[in-house]
Design a protein around this motif. Structure first.
Motif, short mmCIF file in Angstrom:
data_model
loop_
_atom_site.label_atom_id
_atom_site.label_comp_id
_atom_site.label_asym_id
_atom_site.label_seq_id
_atom_site.Cartn_x
_atom_site.Cartn_y
_atom_site.Cartn_z
N GLY A 1 0.79 -1.22 0.00
CA GLY A 1 0.00 0.00 0.00
C GLY A 1 0.83 1.28 0.00
N ALA A 2 2.10 1.18 0.33
CA ALA A 2 2.98 2.36 0.36
C ALA A 2 3.64 2.64 -0.98
CB ALA A 2 4.05 2.18 1.43
N LEU A 3 3.43 1.75 -1.94
CA LEU A 3 4.05 1.89 -3.26
C LEU A 3 3.01 2.15 -4.33
CD1 LEU A 3 6.20 -1.24 -2.69
CD2 LEU A 3 7.23 0.96 -3.26
N ARG A 4 3.41 2.80 -5.40
CA ARG A 4 2.57 3.00 -6.58
C ARG A 4 3.38 2.60 -7.80
NH1 ARG A 4 0.06 3.30 -2.92
NH2 ARG A 4 -1.38 4.83 -2.15
N LEU A 5 2.74 1.97 -8.75
CA LEU A 5 3.38 1.55 -9.99
C LEU A 5 2.68 2.23 -11.16
CD1 LEU A 5 5.29 -0.32 -11.65
CD2 LEU A 5 3.49 -2.07 -11.48
N ALA A 6 3.45 2.86 -12.02
CA ALA A 6 2.91 3.47 -13.24
C ALA A 6 3.51 2.73 -14.43
CB ALA A 6 3.26 4.95 -13.30
N ILE A 7 2.64 2.23 -15.30
CA ILE A 7 3.10 1.50 -16.48
C ILE A 7 2.79 2.33 -17.70
CG2 ILE A 7 2.86 -0.59 -17.85
CD1 ILE A 7 2.11 -2.05 -15.28
N GLY A 8 3.85 2.76 -18.37
CA GLY A 8 3.71 3.58 -19.56
C GLY A 8 3.95 2.78 -20.82
N ALA A 9 4.02 3.49 -21.93
CA ALA A 9 4.19 2.85 -23.23
C ALA A 9 5.63 2.40 -23.47
CB ALA A 9 3.76 3.80 -24.34
N THR B 1 8.85 5.36 -19.35
CA THR B 1 7.65 5.87 -18.67
C THR B 1 7.03 4.83 -17.72
OG1 THR B 1 6.28 5.24 -20.56
CG2 THR B 1 7.11 7.51 -20.50
N THR B 2 7.78 3.79 -17.40
CA THR B 2 7.32 2.79 -16.45
C THR B 2 8.18 2.92 -15.20
OG1 THR B 2 6.60 1.33 -18.22
CG2 THR B 2 6.96 0.32 -16.07
N PHE B 3 7.52 3.19 -14.06
CA PHE B 3 8.27 3.45 -12.84
C PHE B 3 7.42 3.12 -11.62
CE2 PHE B 3 5.97 7.24 -14.06
CZ PHE B 3 5.39 7.67 -12.87
N TYR B 4 8.07 3.02 -10.47
CA TYR B 4 7.35 2.91 -9.21
C TYR B 4 7.77 4.07 -8.32
CZ TYR B 4 11.56 0.70 -7.18
OH TYR B 4 12.83 0.43 -6.74
N SER B 5 6.90 4.39 -7.37
CA SER B 5 7.19 5.52 -6.51
C SER B 5 6.71 5.23 -5.09
CB SER B 5 6.54 6.79 -7.05
OG SER B 5 5.15 6.65 -7.08
N PHE B 6 7.33 5.96 -4.15
CA PHE B 6 6.97 5.86 -2.75
C PHE B 6 7.53 7.08 -2.03
CE2 PHE B 6 10.94 3.60 -3.40
CZ PHE B 6 11.78 4.11 -2.41
#
Length: 84
Positions: free
Chosen positions: A32-40, A44-49
């Motif tokens: 729940g403390a992480l976010r994943l963004a999947i790009g093209a 542009t694909t990364f995770y954040s916290f």
């Protein structure tokens, strides 16, 4: 980024090991403390916290293996779409 051994999404909570590039702290985070963004693209694909020690917003690239670990561990995922 790594997953703590002995845990699985079916048995109990998944805990991820992470580190902050700003304060160099190492810690464990729940999905729940992480976010994943999947790009093209890979770019542009990364995770954040947010670093629990210094409060910095951290964004790191996510290759295929990281995407598999994070999605399998229940991390919320955002799919990025480009508009032309």
């Amino acid at each position: 980024m790594s997953v703590m051994p002995g845990f699985s999404a079916q048995v109990g909570p998944v805990i991820f090991r992470a580190a902050c590039p700003d304060c160099r702290s190492r810690f464990e985070l729940a999905a729940g403390a992480l976010r994943l963004a999947i790009g093209a693209s890979r770019r542009t694909t990364f995770y954040s916290f947010t670093c629990p020690d210094c409060g910095s917003s951290v964004r790191k690239p996510a290759g295929e293996r990281i995407v598999e670990l994070l999605t399998g561990g229940g991390v919320r995922t955002l799919r990025l779409h480009s508009t032309l």
